[in-house]
Enzyme design. Structure first.
Site, PDB file in Angstrom:
ATOM      1  N   ASP A   1      -6.332  -7.197   3.773  1.00 12.78           N
ATOM      2  CA  ASP A   1      -7.454  -6.479   3.162  1.00 12.78           C
ATOM      3  C   ASP A   1      -8.421  -7.494   2.546  1.00 12.78           C
ATOM      4  O   ASP A   1      -9.633  -7.465   2.780  1.00 12.78           O
ATOM      5  CB  ASP A   1      -6.926  -5.524   2.081  1.00 12.78           C
ATOM      6  CG  ASP A   1      -8.046  -4.773   1.387  1.00 12.78           C
ATOM      7  OD1 ASP A   1      -8.942  -4.294   2.080  1.00 12.78           O
ATOM      8  OD2 ASP A   1      -8.028  -4.691   0.144  1.00 12.78           O
TER       9      ASP A   1
ATOM     10  N   LYS B   1       3.066 -15.469   1.674  1.00 10.30           N
ATOM     11  CA  LYS B   1       3.259 -16.100   0.367  1.00 10.30           C
ATOM     12  C   LYS B   1       4.759 -16.362   0.236  1.00 10.30           C
ATOM     13  O   LYS B   1       5.430 -15.883  -0.682  1.00 10.30           O
ATOM     14  CB  LYS B   1       2.711 -15.151  -0.725  1.00 10.30           C
ATOM     15  CG  LYS B   1       2.658 -15.740  -2.122  1.00 10.30           C
ATOM     16  CD  LYS B   1       1.607 -16.806  -2.312  1.00 10.30           C
ATOM     17  CE  LYS B   1       1.684 -17.414  -3.696  1.00 10.30           C
ATOM     18  NZ  LYS B   1       0.831 -18.614  -3.848  1.00 10.30           N
TER      19      LYS B   1
ATOM     20  N   TYR C   1       0.821  -1.210   0.000  1.00  7.27           N
ATOM     21  CA  TYR C   1       0.000   0.000   0.000  1.00  7.27           C
ATOM     22  C   TYR C   1       0.856   1.262   0.000  1.00  7.27           C
ATOM     23  O   TYR C   1       0.463   2.279  -0.570  1.00  7.27           O
ATOM     24  CB  TYR C   1      -0.904   0.040   1.243  1.00  7.27           C
ATOM     25  CG  TYR C   1      -2.222  -0.654   1.082  1.00  7.27           C
ATOM     26  CD1 TYR C   1      -2.286  -1.989   0.718  1.00  7.27           C
ATOM     27  CD2 TYR C   1      -3.414   0.028   1.315  1.00  7.27           C
ATOM     28  CE1 TYR C   1      -3.507  -2.631   0.590  1.00  7.27           C
ATOM     29  CE2 TYR C   1      -4.637  -0.607   1.192  1.00  7.27           C
ATOM     30  CZ  TYR C   1      -4.676  -1.925   0.829  1.00  7.27           C
ATOM     31  OH  TYR C   1      -5.878  -2.551   0.710  1.00  7.27           O
TER      32      TYR C   1
ATOM     33  N   ASP D   1     -12.172  -9.193   4.214  1.00  5.48           N
ATOM     34  CA  ASP D   1     -13.461  -9.079   3.513  1.00  5.48           C
ATOM     35  C   ASP D   1     -14.099 -10.456   3.335  1.00  5.48           C
ATOM     36  O   ASP D   1     -15.321 -10.610   3.481  1.00  5.48           O
ATOM     37  CB  ASP D   1     -13.286  -8.440   2.127  1.00  5.48           C
ATOM     38  CG  ASP D   1     -13.604  -6.949   2.127  1.00  5.48           C
ATOM     39  OD1 ASP D   1     -13.480  -6.334   3.195  1.00  5.48           O
ATOM     40  OD2 ASP D   1     -13.973  -6.415   1.054  1.00  5.48           O
TER      41      ASP D   1
ATOM     42  N   ASP E   1      -3.107 -18.220  -0.496  1.00  3.65           N
ATOM     43  CA  ASP E   1      -4.104 -18.875  -1.361  1.00  3.65           C
ATOM     44  C   ASP E   1      -4.795 -20.002  -0.592  1.00  3.65           C
ATOM     45  O   ASP E   1      -6.024 -20.162  -0.639  1.00  3.65           O
ATOM     46  CB  ASP E   1      -3.477 -19.366  -2.675  1.00  3.65           C
ATOM     47  CG  ASP E   1      -2.174 -20.124  -2.488  1.00  3.65           C
ATOM     48  OD1 ASP E   1      -1.645 -20.180  -1.360  1.00  3.65           O
ATOM     49  OD2 ASP E   1      -1.682 -20.686  -3.495  1.00  3.65           O
TER      50      ASP E   1
HETATM   51  C1  IPM Z   1     -10.368  -1.241   3.941  1.00  2.00           C
HETATM   52  C2  IPM Z   1     -10.612  -0.564   2.621  1.00  2.00           C
HETATM   53  C3  IPM Z   1      -9.416   0.324   2.310  1.00  2.00           C
HETATM   54  C4  IPM Z   1      -8.199  -0.556   2.246  1.00  2.00           C
HETATM   55  C5  IPM Z   1      -9.545   1.187   1.060  1.00  2.00           C
HETATM   56  C6  IPM Z   1     -10.835   1.929   1.002  1.00  2.00           C
HETATM   57  C7  IPM Z   1      -8.379   2.137   0.917  1.00  2.00           C
HETATM   58  O1  IPM Z   1     -10.830  -1.505   1.622  1.00  2.00           O
HETATM   59  O2  IPM Z   1     -10.332  -0.534   4.966  1.00  2.00           O
HETATM   60  O3  IPM Z   1     -10.234  -2.456   3.964  1.00  2.00           O
HETATM   61  O4  IPM Z   1      -7.911  -1.138   1.206  1.00  2.00           O
HETATM   62  O5  IPM Z   1      -7.513  -0.680   3.257  1.00  2.00           O
HETATM   63 MN    MN Z   2     -10.839  -3.561   2.321  1.00  2.00          MN
END
Ligand code: IPM
Ligand code: MN
Length: 374
Positions: free
Chosen positions: A256, A200, A150, A260, A232
């Protein structure tokens, strides 16, 4: 009591933002009021502009005034940012990138704790078959938040003859890996003492170093069982048996994505808080930013149907990690569990099963307050 030494209570910066942010924030602050009264402390709030709301009002997603207020606060309570209205802006000026990333970097919020919890009662809302998660699951993802690909340099693009090349750099230093691993091991000590480090290392040099440092840090935590998993495979194992995980530690990009995935598996983004922690002060408390894991959900904003529990649980995390009000934090969490057990469900977690009552955003906030008073 506040780090600024003024007043007789704590001080937090409240950044409600866009979409459902403001409406779930109202509920969370209502819960905070009640909990302050019940446990006898004060929390002064300073409301600040952020995200699209800030772009509309003053032309940028993270105004200087907001940063100054955050500097004077013990913690930041964040709602959510972004929406279709600002999607046409250049990437760096968009609410998400232009506010979240600079806030993380500015305050050194390197440790992102993202719980992925599926309560037993809410198994029906999870896409995972009930028989695979007889007791739900409770995972804590510890994601490194201020390093890796990032923020690594060089980052950019250039023309090469007729072609264009774009590049990002994944960089991790020993120090960065060590501090996030310590947070993860410490969290594992307070849970079931199992930690999976996700990397990884079969391909990436950063991951080879990650693994080495993680093993070294682990020597200071001999009681914690440390295992390693390629990212993975971790993505696959999460789908197969989410309840086999306890604490997971990983870098910025993998965290990240996996967080999710975990959130989706848990059944509702509307239930999951998160904490982004920086350094500790002399009292062992972190400066942190607390926010729901889900986004601004512009499609349901303003309809009174958003689930406020993630924002309310973010308040609980703030009370625990930044204010040290551990009992108050536990009371909020217990109240949320009681509300779920009673069958109250906002639309996102409503399955229509017997015993469920469909609730609005405000009903849910009020139910938590009522449960706190019991
Ligand atoms: C998160 C979001 C952010 C990230 C984005 C919006 C920059 O997806 O907080 O997970 O990738 O960290
Ligand atoms: Mn995110």
């Amino acid at each position: 009591m506040s780090k600024t030494g003024e007043g007789d209570g704590y001080r937090i910066a409240v950044l409600a933002g866009d979409g459902i942010g403001p409406e779930v924030m109202i509920q969370a602050l209502g819960v905070l009021d009640v909990v302050c009264g019940k446990f006898g402390f004060k929390v002064e709030r300073e409301r600040c502009l952020v995200g699209g709301a800030a772009i509309d009002a003053v032309g940028c997603p993270l105004p200087e005034d907001t940063v100054t207020s955050c500097e004077g606060a013990d913690a930041i309570l964040f709602g959510s940012v972004g929406g279709p209205k600002w999607e046409g802006l250049p990437a760096d000026e968009q609410p998400e990138r232009g506010a979240l990333l600079p806030l993380r970097k500015r305050f050194g919020l390197f440790a992102n704790l993202r719980p992925g919890v599926c309560m037993r009662e809410l198994r029906g809302a999870s896409p995972v078959k009930d028989e695979l998660i007889p007791n739900g699951f409770d995972i804590l993802c510890v994601r490194e938040l201020t390093g890796g690909i990032y923020f690594g340099e060089p980052k950019g693009r250039r023309d090469e003859g007729d072609d264009v090349v774009a590049f990002d750099t994944m960089v991790y230093s020993r120090g960065e890996i060590e501090r996030i691993c310590r947070v993860a091991f410490t969290a594992a000590m307070g849970r079931s003492k199992r930690l999976v480090s996700v990397d990884k290392a079969n391909v990436l040099q950063t991951s080879v170093l990650w693994r080495e440092v993680c093993i070294e840090v682990g020597r200071d935590f001999p009681e914690v069982e440390l295992t390693h998993m390629y990212v993975d495979n971790a993505a696959m194992q999460l789908l197969r048996r989410p309840d086999s995980f306890d604490v997971m530690v990983t870098g910025n990009l993998f965290g990240d994505i996996l967080s999710d995935e975990m959130a989706m598996l848990s059944g509702s983004l509307g239930m999951l808080p998160s904490a982004s922690l920086g350094g500790k002060n002399d009292q062992g408390l972190y400066f942190g930013m607390y926010e729901p894991s889900g986004g601004s959900a512009p499609d349901i904003a303003g309809k009174g149907v958003a689930n406020p529990l993630a924002q309310i649980l973010s308040v609980a995390m703030l009370l625990r990690y930044s204010l040290g009000e551990v009992e108050a934090a536990a009371a909020v969490e217990a109240a949320v569990s009681a509300v779920i057990a009673s069958g109250m469900r906002t639309k996102d977690i409503y399955t229509g099963s017997e015993g469920e009552t469909l609730a609005t955003t405000a009903d849910m906030g009020q139910a938590v307050i009522t449960a706190l008073d019991l």
